[in-house]
Scaffold this active site. Structure first.
Site: not given
Length: 269
Positions: A132-133, A150
């Protein structure tokens, strides 16, 4: 009363009868979707993209043009993060990427940008994980089982070799080369070659830079910058003014300065 399905599938797209396509999907011209693939709601797939068999794509996700997605890839799944609570975060993928078998790309979190971003012209080998991200640039190669935690930034033309892992919030600089089986826990400056657990620098990725058209004067400047950072005995605060002066003649040195300004974890040593 039967609910009307809302699908926007171009007339030239070829969808295998066994594929499952949910409501709210947009599929562009000349896209192919293979057998037993699942495409969830709020997914957009650009023209010319090939989605092979047994792929899972969930949204909100936007995939650009002329990508090739191989079997068992999972694209746009919710992230592996306890703070995620079902928010409508996104994944955005660019054009002409090769996404090999069992690659995983997860959507972002609202605590960060809310979007995971992948650029164009990248090669993601078997079982690559992009958490994520992350912000992944263009012309990047990630070898088999390479893993990003992440909130990682991977800049253009970086190579992360097989079985390597990068700690969350790190930056992997442009044109750098991470050797196989490495554990990266701090930022890797641009142009640098690194390997090991924990990864340590061992020079400049000269051959890669030559292939990308860097001329001798610029290569000499990058070598000099490397020596200032790693062999002069100076602190980064002392090195930075030297590099800022070099930028006037060699703009490529600016990538070092940019990384130092934005680093939160420090650089590998």
């Amino acid at each position: 009363m039967r609910k009307t399905r809302i699908l926007m599938i171009h007339e030239t797209a070829k969808i295998h009868p066994s594929a499952v396509i949910e409501d709210g999907v947009k599929i562009g011209a000349n896209v192919t979707v293979g057998p037993f693939t699942y495409i969830g709601a709020d997914v957009e797939i650009g023209d010319g993209t090939e989605v092979m068999s047994h792929v899972v794509i969930k949204g909100p996700t936007v995939i650009g043009q002329d990508n090739r997605i191989f079997p068992f890839a999972v694209i746009g799944e919710e992230c592996q993060d306890k703070k995620y609570s079902g928010e409508a975060t996104r994944l955005v993928v660019g054009d002409r990427n090769v996404i090999r078998e069992s690659v995983q790309m997860h959507r972002g979190t609202v605590q960060d940008r809310g979007v995971t971003t992948v650029g164009s012209d990248n090669l993601f080998c078997v079982n690559v994980h992009i958490a994520h991200d992350c912000v992944v640039g263009d012309n990047i190669i990630m070898g088999n089982n390479a893993t990003l935690a992440g909130h990682i930034n991977v800049e253009d033309y970086a190579i992360i070799s097989a079985l390597s892992a990068v700690h969350q919030f790190c930056t992997v600089g442009a044109h750098c080369f991470i050797g196989g089986g490495s554990i990266v826990v701090k930022d890797v400056p641009p142009y640098v070659m690194a390997q090991g657990n924990h990864a340590k620098p061992f020079g400049i990725n000269i051959e890669g830079l030559k292939r990308r058209g860097f001329e001798k004067p610029e290569l000499h400047a990058i070598r000099r910058a490397y020596k200032e950072i790693y062999r002069s005995g100076k602190t980064l605060a002392e090195v930075k003014p030297v590099l800022e002066e070099m930028v006037k003649d060699y703009p490529s040195i600016g990538l070092f300065v940019k990384l130092f300004d934005n680093s939160t974890r420090g650089i590998i040593r």
